[in-house]
Design an enzyme around this catalytic site. Structure first.
Site, PDB file in Angstrom:
ATOM      1  N   GLN A   1       0.828  -1.200   0.000  1.00  0.00           N
ATOM      2  CA  GLN A   1       0.000   0.000   0.000  1.00  0.00           C
ATOM      3  C   GLN A   1       0.867   1.257   0.000  1.00  0.00           C
ATOM      4  O   GLN A   1       0.352   2.355  -0.099  1.00  0.00           O
ATOM      5  CB  GLN A   1      -0.915   0.011   1.240  1.00  0.00           C
ATOM      6  CG  GLN A   1      -1.842  -1.189   1.311  1.00  0.00           C
ATOM      7  CD  GLN A   1      -2.653  -1.267   2.590  1.00  0.00           C
ATOM      8  OE1 GLN A   1      -2.829  -2.346   3.125  1.00  0.00           O
ATOM      9  NE2 GLN A   1      -3.162  -0.146   3.095  1.00  0.00           N
TER      10      GLN A   1
ATOM     11  N   ARG B   1      -8.639  -1.616   8.329  1.00  0.00           N
ATOM     12  CA  ARG B   1      -9.492  -0.595   7.745  1.00  0.00           C
ATOM     13  C   ARG B   1      -9.845   0.503   8.739  1.00  0.00           C
ATOM     14  O   ARG B   1     -11.015   0.822   8.958  1.00  0.00           O
ATOM     15  CB  ARG B   1     -10.767  -1.260   7.209  1.00  0.00           C
ATOM     16  CG  ARG B   1     -11.513  -0.404   6.225  1.00  0.00           C
ATOM     17  CD  ARG B   1     -12.632  -1.179   5.567  1.00  0.00           C
ATOM     18  NE  ARG B   1     -13.219  -0.366   4.510  1.00  0.00           N
ATOM     19  CZ  ARG B   1     -13.869  -0.859   3.472  1.00  0.00           C
ATOM     20  NH1 ARG B   1     -14.009  -2.147   3.322  1.00  0.00           N
ATOM     21  NH2 ARG B   1     -14.377  -0.069   2.568  1.00  0.00           N
ATOM     22  N   CYS B   2      -8.823   1.027   9.417  1.00  0.00           N
ATOM     23  CA  CYS B   2      -9.101   2.198  10.240  1.00  0.00           C
ATOM     24  C   CYS B   2      -7.826   2.994  10.397  1.00  0.00           C
ATOM     25  O   CYS B   2      -6.750   2.534  10.087  1.00  0.00           O
ATOM     26  CB  CYS B   2      -9.688   1.826  11.592  1.00  0.00           C
ATOM     27  SG  CYS B   2      -8.514   1.589  12.929  1.00  0.00           S
TER      28      CYS B   2
ATOM     29  N   GLU C   1     -12.855   4.221   5.712  1.00  0.00           N
ATOM     30  CA  GLU C   1     -12.809   3.440   6.941  1.00  0.00           C
ATOM     31  C   GLU C   1     -13.890   3.791   7.949  1.00  0.00           C
ATOM     32  O   GLU C   1     -14.082   3.080   8.930  1.00  0.00           O
ATOM     33  CB  GLU C   1     -11.419   3.619   7.567  1.00  0.00           C
ATOM     34  CG  GLU C   1     -10.328   3.077   6.642  1.00  0.00           C
ATOM     35  CD  GLU C   1      -8.944   3.608   6.965  1.00  0.00           C
ATOM     36  OE1 GLU C   1      -8.862   4.690   7.562  1.00  0.00           O
ATOM     37  OE2 GLU C   1      -7.958   2.958   6.617  1.00  0.00           O
TER      38      GLU C   1
END
Lengths: 158, 788, 291
Positions: B222, B372-373, B742
């Site tokens: 990423q 996802r945060c 998110e």
């Protein structure tokens, strides 16, 4: 072992070890990389292909078992430069994000619509319950299948 | 918001179809395992069955005798090059391959290099390792007890398993407020270990070209640019220099934070390629992915919340043990070892707060990534939303009204929280009221009353979260010293088409579309005429990558700023072409026209052509710009979620009947994509709330290490999400946008947990830790005397 | 996850298959649907030197009802059972069962014969067949024999099949009038094995009393469990709340679950009680509809 099979209407032959998984024949040997691998335990469905018209998990079949059989992969959906209504549906309804589960979803959806031209939402959800998606939350995948069902019905009515 | 551009141009506010979809729906994406190079070798990894053990002997003879196997790489081999350890993102150290002992089950022990995938697997199965088991430390509380075995014996002066202590806020003021409060509630909350489990696992193809001394690595990352720098810093001593390293992040099958870290497999593959001069592929399988890659969460929290009799919240105190596994490999900004956990005052106007976190070593895999945060925000939101709900119930107040009473009010923005954050904008009441209306909250409460009288268990849960995304301002935010800016480079071609490159990397978020729409908005060039590229460090400008919902807040802002630079130059060219003064021109998307003479104009395409064919003397030819955007602040998306659950008293099953999510991420670029992000985020909120957990038994054996027991929800378990939005633009973002990927994962678990407790409150139930499994609910019900 | 190498055999007839199996003995594994075997091989929990693929043997896939028996060929796929009109209309317990095995894609390959012969106590058909009082037909080198299902499961992953024997057919007695059945499975999510599941089959007399009852349990013991005392307790009784509760308690008492990630022993035993009650009510409702 010599294996002969048809994928998307095209004949293929390969010499394989009996233990070669069908998904590896498709991806690594025949280089049809649209079919993916997402788990080891037959849970995720990223590797879904059609075997004689039925969606199966190609990571849980040996390539030798497909000898003489007819397969279809995501690469076979588009015909003569025309996308299948399911492919159109997935784009129109935002039924994909990272795209990794998408080929499996498409193959499951394709077989499902062949048997259920007017599916309910619940029927669609059950039908795709062998395919995991981590991005979309499934809502738009359901809509994409409905979208395709409507297009196919229109096409049949015409 | 009414779009300013036509649908044909497809700027902000248009739900244009995604530009990346045509390849994906044909199976023509290129994911890392699709990369196949001539002469490529395969790497497979031997892993430890023990959670803590001395390595007595690694016997490679049988593996080396396996057809196709070329080499077995061990820690001893890497030690010759000083590559057996590597730094973590938090400046701790992590083994690439162990030399003397293993620290968690499934840790890499050796790697087998072979001519095929199958031969590598055979080789790995043939390596035999003799271990001498060591005492295992699983529980972080026990890890801190005197006499606990010290795990990091590699650190000379380390005498315990404590990594760091971190605290934030005004302790004295908080203690005082707690003591003076009319009412306090206190709760232990465990937020368990979970795993992002993107459907594509991690992997790479490393190719060291010996002729040109150039390393190219296709990898699931990423953050490709940061990875390149890390590789150069870590392996500079063996000859890898940054200009000779190219990281290509191809199509990524989901990231969610799990593809931020550098895993040992990548490093071993690179080392193997450098040594052999051949391309080397390493692709982990799902069990390796779940068992060895970075985990998320694993916070043991004790929270206390104080209020006055009238229901005004006053103070929050939190103590937390953070189980980091055997090394602190969290993906956090350097300054914040507990991430942004101190946004834990959430949406509420609390006057005092204090947070303490202690990092602890245990015999578990390292991590501390996001799921996802944005850097521990889910932990923060879950805590405050559970506590606020507890307090509302404790005071006998309706949890919705209680929230409305205690929210930070719209007129308080920009709002400085008790823990020092400056919230940019918000209208929390607006979102909650909209959610209440959409779900018909009053009717649901009535239904709940009626059902309760009939003995049926129905609960309504609310979560009114505030996110903190878009890291971040360089003053406070860096990773390994690299400031957390991000970048966009735009080139307009002579025919008016464009290419734009970014320092971020989409993993499904749709950047190729969203960024093109931002540029379409700013330049009036149709989105379809703009090619967006990311992920190739040889071509893209440097950036810190995509995670923590930072792409739109940071790189999206860079796109707007770079486009405005292009526009500034375009104005000069337009003035030259029309022979008027620059200040006599006015811009609307796609053209400059002469003020008062709207039929006299030049389109951006005309201008682009002139930039290469007829540029004014004294001005450089060409039309391009770069922006490295350093955000002045973070952005604070928010939302209110309301969830209805029905509980089966016989089996303990929780069914989410309805779930309404109202999100506010500021101005929206592509509504379709934003809604899709929320659907996905909600599902990744449902998952840890009801299904997913990675736990360990007393011997450190992983539980939930495959999809047999790590339970990703299918379409059948997932409810039909209902969404909506309000729009409160960010005042500091060039487009007024905030980031959204998110929010739903952060906000959803508390809504579900609150709904379950709401259904059971009258029985005396105060809290259930997530995941709220049927077995847990059944136990609680039977303890309270409820049965079918 | 790559399976170890093996020698592959694809016999074209039952005789060839049984001869081969007799010759290879313990060295061979039978490949039917492969949906249990292949994952085990990929994890290298099973690495048989020989794999005997029986999918090429003709005549092993059928669903036909004749002479008071529903005969199902061992190679019949779960999805074929699910789509069968006979099964849907006349064998609701079996229909319920094949809809909740694994997931729809797995069911396109998984076979009923494999589900039984693998003898995994977590598999769903074993309990259903116990409740239905089925027979299985085994074919070996020296011919064919019938075994009552109650004597088929001899241990975890063990059956009464002799070396060289293949399961070729499942025979279910056709339902009498006023019969009905139901399968209730609690799974953590689609694709999971049962935390617990209960199969119930009832035949009622014209006065509503129970003529015959079959109750069996999935994944709460080392083998599938036939809850004999629960069955007996129902015979001759009308299905009032107390009778159902009593049978449910007896079924629960018959279960011998182990604690795992799905839940504690107490939870699973109680689930058996709850699910037995629900399955009996549903079975009775269905029986009542089929006068």
């Amino acid at each position: 072992m010599r294996v002969q099979l048809s994928i998307n209407g095209e004949k293929h032959e390969a010499d394989v070890e009996p233990r070669l998984l069908l998904v590896h024949l498709i991806r690594d040997v025949l280089r049809l990389t649209g079919t993916h691998i997402g788990c080891d335990t037959t849970h995720c469905g990223a590797c879904t292909v059609l075997l004689e018209g039925r969606p199966v998990k190609s990571c849980t079949m040996f390539a030798v078992q497909a000898n003489g059989k007819s397969l279809m992969t995501v690469e076979g959906l588009e015909q003569d430069g025309k996308l299948h209504p399911l492919q159109e549906g997935f784009m129109a309804e935002h039924g994909l994000q990272c795209g990794y589960c998408t080929p499996g979803m498409l193959m499951t959806g394709y077989a499902f619509l062949g048997k259920h031209p007017t599916p309910t939402e619940d029927e669609i959800r059950v039908a795709i319950s062998g395919n995991l998606c981590r991005c979309t939350g499934y809502v738009n995948i359901v809509k994409a299948v409905q979208h395709a069902a409507a297009t196919l019905r229109e096409g049949a009515a015409r | 918001m009414t779009p300013r551009t036509s649908l044909d141009v497809g700027g902000m506010g248009h739900s244009i179809k995604r530009k990346e979809d045509p390849r994906f729906i044909r199976g023509k994406g290129t994911y890392v395992d699709d990369v196949q190079l001539p002469g490529m070798l395969w790497l497979d990894i031997v892993r430890s069955p023990h959670a803590h053990a001395k390595i007595v002997k690694i016997d490679t003879a049988a593996a080396l005798a396996t057809p196709g196997v070329l080499a077995v790489i061990t820690g001893q081999d890497l030690a010759k090059y000083n590559l057996h350890w590597m730094p973590t993102l938090m400046s701790d150290t992590q083994m690439v391959l162990p030399v003397d002992k293993v620290m968690y089950q499934a840790q890499e022990v050796a790697a087998v290099l072979a001519t095929s995938r199958y031969a590598a697997a055979d080789g790995a199965a043939a390596v035999t390792v003799e271990y001498e088991p060591l005492p295992v430390v699983v529980d972080p509380k026990k890890a801190l007890e005197p006499g606990a075995p010290v795990l990091r014996t590699d650190k000379k002066d380390k005498k315990d398993n404590h990594i760091w202590h971190w605290e934030w806020g005004d302790r004295a003021a908080t203690d005082r407020a707690m003591a003076e409060a009319d009412v306090t509630v206190k709760q232990d909350i465990y937020i368990p270990r979970i795993h992002v489990a993107s459907i594509e696992t991690c992997g790479c193809v490393a190719h060291f070209d010996k002729v040109n001394d150039k390393l190219t690595v296709w990898m699931t990352t990423q953050a490709p640019h940061a990875i390149r720098t890390v590789f150069a810093l870590v392996a500079g001593h063996v000859g890898l220099q940054e200009h000779k390293i190219r990281i290509i992040s191809p199509d990524i099958g989901g990231g969610f934070g799990g593809k931020v870290p550098v895993y040992p497999g990548y490093v071993i593959a690179v080392a193997a390629s450098v040594l052999t001069g051949k391309p080397v592929k390493w692709i982990e399988d799902r069990m390796e992915n779940l068992q060895a890659d970075s985990f998320a969460r694993d916070y043991h929290i004790t929270a206390e919340l104080a209020a006055k009799k009238d229901g005004t919240l006053t103070a929050l105190r939190i103590k937390t043990l953070a189980d980091h596994g055997y090394t602190d490999a969290a993906a956090n900004p350097s300054k914040f070892p507990a991430g942004l956990f101190h946004v834990c005052t959430g949406s509420y106007d609390l006057k005092a707060a204090h947070v303490e976190v202690d990092g602890v070593y245990t015999n578990k895999p390292p991590g501390g990534i996001a799921y996802r945060c944005s850097f521990r925000v889910t932990e923060a939101v879950h805590t405050i939303e559970r506590m606020v709900d507890l307090m509302a119930h404790q005071l006998g107040q309706d949890p919705a009204q209680f929230r409305l009473q205690n929210f930070v009010k719209p007129e308080q923005f920009p709002y400085k929280s008790a823990l020092g954050w400056e919230y940019d904008s918000g209208n929390y009441g607006g979102a909650l009221l909209k959610a209440m209306e959409q779900i018909d909250y009053a009717r649901l409460r009535k239904e709940q009353q009626e059902k309760r009288q009939r003995g049926q268990l129905m609960g309504i849960g609310i979560s009114s979260f505030t996110e903190i995304v878009g890291a971040g301002p360089s003053k406070h935010f860096d990773i390994l010293g690299l400031k957390m800016f991000d970048s966009c480079e735009i080139r307009i071609h002579p025919t008016g088409k464009a290419i734009a490159r970014f320092g971020t990397k989409s993993q499904g978020q749709g950047h190729e579309t969203t960024y093109a729409q931002i540029l379409a908005e700013e330049l009036g060039i149709p989105a379809r005429d703009i090619q967006v590229e990311e992920g190739d460090t040889d071509t893209a400008p440097y950036g810190l990558g995509t995670y923590a919902s930072r792409s739109t807040p940071v790189a999206g802002a860079a796109a707007a700023v770079a486009a405005r630079k292009v526009r500034d130059k375009a104005r000069k060219i337009a003035a030259h072409l029309m022979e008027v003064a620059e200040q006599d021109l006015e811009w609307e998307p796609g053209k400059f026209s002469v003020k008062g003479a709207p039929d006299k104009f030049k389109t951006i395409q005309d201008i682009a052509f002139a930039a290469y064919t007829n540029h004014p003397q004294g001005l450089e030819a060409g039309l391009e710009a770069v922006s490295y955007y350093d955000p002045p602040n973070l952005t604070y998306p928010f939302g209110s979620y309301i969830c209805v659950v029905d509980i089966d008293a016989g089996t303990g099953e929780v069914k989410v009947r309805r779930f309404v999510a109202i999100d506010d991420c500021g101005n929206i670029i592509n509504p379709m994509i934003v809604q899709g992000q929320i659907h996905g985020g909600l599902t990744m909120g449902l998952a840890p709330a009801l299904y997913e957990e990675i736990s360990y038994d007393d011997n450190g054996n992983i539980q939930g290490g495959s999809f047999i027991d790590y339970l990703l929800p299918t379409a059948v378990e997932t409810p039909k999400w209902e969404t909506g939005h309000t729009v409160t633009p960010s005042p500091h973002h060039p487009l007024g946008a905030k980031g959204v990927g998110e929010s739903a994962t952060v906000g959803a678990p508390a809504a579900i947990a609150n709904a379950v407790v709401d259904a059971l409150w009258h029985l005396g139930v105060r809290h259930i830790d997530i995941p709220i499994t049927p077995a847990k609910v059944w136990k609680v019900l039977r303890e309270k005397g409820v049965t079918e | 996850m790559i399976p170890a190498a093996f020698e592959y055999h694809a016999p074209a007839s039952l005789d060839d298959a049984t001869a081969l199996l007799a010759r290879l003995g313990e060295e061979a594994k039978i490949l039917s649907g492969g949906q249990s075997l292949i994952p085990l091989m990929k994890l290298r929990l099973s690495s048989p030197p020989h794999v005997v693929d029986i999918n090429g043997i003709p005549g092993l896939s059928y669903i036909r009802e004749a002479d008071g028996v529903l005969a199902i060929g061992a190679l019949t796929r779960e999805s074929e059972l699910e789509e069968s009109e006979i099964v849907r209309a006349r064998y609701p317990l079996l229909h319920d069962t094949c809809k909740v095995i694994a997931d729809p894609l797995v069911r396109n390959l998984a076979t009923i014969g494999g589900n039984l012969a693998h003898a995994d106590p977590a598999n769903d058909h074993p309990a259903t067949m116990l409740a239905l009082g089925a027979e299985v037909v085994a074919r070996g080198p020296s011919g064919q024999r019938r075994l009552p299902i109650a004597s088929f499961f001899t241990g975890p992953f063990e059956t009464a099949l002799a070396p060289g024997e293949l399961l070729v057919e499942i025979r279910i007695p056709a339902p009498a009038a006023r019969s009905g059945g139901a399968y209730f499975k609690l799974e953590r999510k689609v694709g999971d094995f049962a935390t617990a599941a209960v199969a119930a089959q009832l035949t009622l007399r014209s006065d509503g009393a129970v003529e015959q009852a079959g109750i069996a349990l999935t994944n709460v013991g080392l083998t599938p469990i036939k809850a004999v005392q629960a069955e007996t307790s129902l015979r001759g009784k009308r299905l009032d709340d107390a009778t159902i509760a009593q049978a449910a308690r007896l079924a629960s008492a018959a279960s011998e679950p182990a604690a795992d990630l799905r839940g504690s022993v107490a939870y699973k035993k109680d689930l058996v009680r709850v699910l037995t009650g629900r399955a009996l009510r549903k079975a009775a409702e269905r029986a009542d509809r089929r006068r």
